[in-house]
Design an enzyme around this catalytic site. Structure first.
Site, short mmCIF file in Angstrom:
data_model
loop_
_atom_site.label_atom_id
_atom_site.label_comp_id
_atom_site.label_asym_id
_atom_site.label_seq_id
_atom_site.Cartn_x
_atom_site.Cartn_y
_atom_site.Cartn_z
N HIS A 106 20.65 5.05 19.00
CA HIS A 106 20.50 3.63 19.31
C HIS A 106 21.87 2.98 19.49
CE1 HIS A 106 19.87 -0.68 18.41
NE2 HIS A 106 18.73 -0.50 19.03
N LYS A 149 10.50 12.61 22.63
CA LYS A 149 10.92 12.02 23.89
C LYS A 149 11.98 12.91 24.54
CE LYS A 149 9.97 7.17 22.79
NZ LYS A 149 10.51 5.78 22.75
N ALA A 173 18.27 8.85 15.07
CA ALA A 173 17.83 7.70 15.86
C ALA A 173 18.81 6.55 15.77
CB ALA A 173 16.44 7.25 15.41
N GLU A 208 3.12 -2.43 13.17
CA GLU A 208 3.58 -1.11 13.63
C GLU A 208 4.38 -0.44 12.52
OE1 GLU A 208 5.58 0.63 17.59
OE2 GLU A 208 6.99 -0.44 16.30
N ARG A 264 10.69 -5.58 9.01
CA ARG A 264 11.29 -6.59 9.87
C ARG A 264 10.22 -7.30 10.68
NH1 ARG A 264 9.03 -5.82 14.01
NH2 ARG A 264 9.38 -4.18 15.57
N LYS A 309 0.83 -1.21 0.00
CA LYS A 309 0.00 0.00 0.00
C LYS A 309 0.87 1.26 0.00
CE LYS A 309 -4.02 -1.96 2.45
NZ LYS A 309 -5.07 -1.50 1.50
N LEU A 310 1.95 1.23 0.75
CA LEU A 310 2.84 2.38 0.82
C LEU A 310 3.55 2.61 -0.51
CD1 LEU A 310 4.25 1.71 4.38
CD2 LEU A 310 2.98 3.76 3.71
N ASP A 337 3.74 -5.18 17.80
CA ASP A 337 4.86 -4.77 16.95
C ASP A 337 5.68 -5.96 16.48
OD1 ASP A 337 5.86 -5.46 19.43
OD2 ASP A 337 7.29 -3.80 19.54
#
Length: 245
Positions: free
Chosen positions: A191, A148, A187, A175, A79, A56-57, A108
């Site tokens: 990480h 955050k 990010a 998710e 994933r 769909k994306l 998720d």
């Protein structure tokens, strides 16, 4: 037009999954023996849901290119959680290690990361996807509007999408994390700092503060670049996250 999809693992193989489950637990498999086949079947359903959403994306990205000469999606990563990750999350939540607990409490297991070029693209693509009448929005967490404390920004949406099997439609959660290129490389570095380093505490604190400052700077830079992009491109503008159904 460039669309890159990075699969984080090979397609599910039921026999291989059964072997991995047995290897984890020996004679005492992590899941009850009579649920191993059910677990393997459920993982294939999660995989199917993941590919349904990513298709769909891809279609939405193609439509933007045709209508607006603009690709909102830079690339996507898919994933499925590993067996170890699923078991670890069930244990952290204090849940039994069985298929029912996984199906009812983990949303998720299947995940897609959608890397967009601009913040407008994040909200436009997520809203157009959410508006499709064969999927439902289960949960939305907008860490772009409300970052955050460490500076992390991303839009997390959990969708339920039907996977059609011989037994009928199975609505399955996926998710999807929407973020810009800048949000993604920030990010990735954060990480790595948290999970893949043995730096001393003082150096970790120093780098964490630097990353927080970088997050604020990137947000300002992205806003300026977004404004330029709006002036030269007629693609849709959106500033709000999807709403849960």
């Amino acid at each position: 037009m460039l669309t890159v999809i990075l699969d984080r693992q090979n397609r599910i193989n039921t026999n291989d999954l059964k072997a991995r489950l047995k290897a984890l637990g020996g004679e005492n498999t992590p899941f009850p023996t009579d649920e191993i086949t059910e677990f393997a079947d459920l993982m294939q359903v999660y995989e199917g849901a993941m590919y349904e959403i990513s298709t769909k994306l891809e279609i939405l990205d193609s439509e933007f290119q045709v209508r607006f000469a603009h690709d909102p999606i830079h690339h996507m990563e898919r994933r499925l959680k590993s067996v170890n990750s699923i078991l670890g999350k069930l244990e952290r939540k204090g849940l039994p290690l069985n298929v029912a607990a996984m199906r009812d409490n983990l949303f998720d297991v299947a995940g897609i990361r959608v890397i967009c070029n601009y913040r407008d693209d994040v909200y436009s693509v997520s809203n157009y996807l959410s508006a499709q009448n064969d999927i439902s929005v289960l949960r939305v967490k907008d860490y772009i509007k409300n970052p955050k404390q460490n500076g992390y920004r991303s839009l997390h949406v959990i969708y339920a999408v039907p996977v059609f099997l011989s037994s009928g439609a199975h609505y399955t959660p996926v998710e999807v994390q929407f973020r810009t290129i800048a949000m993604d490389y920030w990010a990735s570095l954060e990480h790595a700092l948290r999970y893949k380093t043995d730096l001393p505490d003082a150096k970790l604190t120093e780098h964490s503060q630097t990353l927080l400052d970088c997050a604020r700077s990137l947000q300002n830079i992205e806003t300026q670049m977004q404004n330029i992009h709006r002036d030269i491109n007629g693609a849709p503008q959106a500033g709000e996250a999807p709403k849960a159904d």
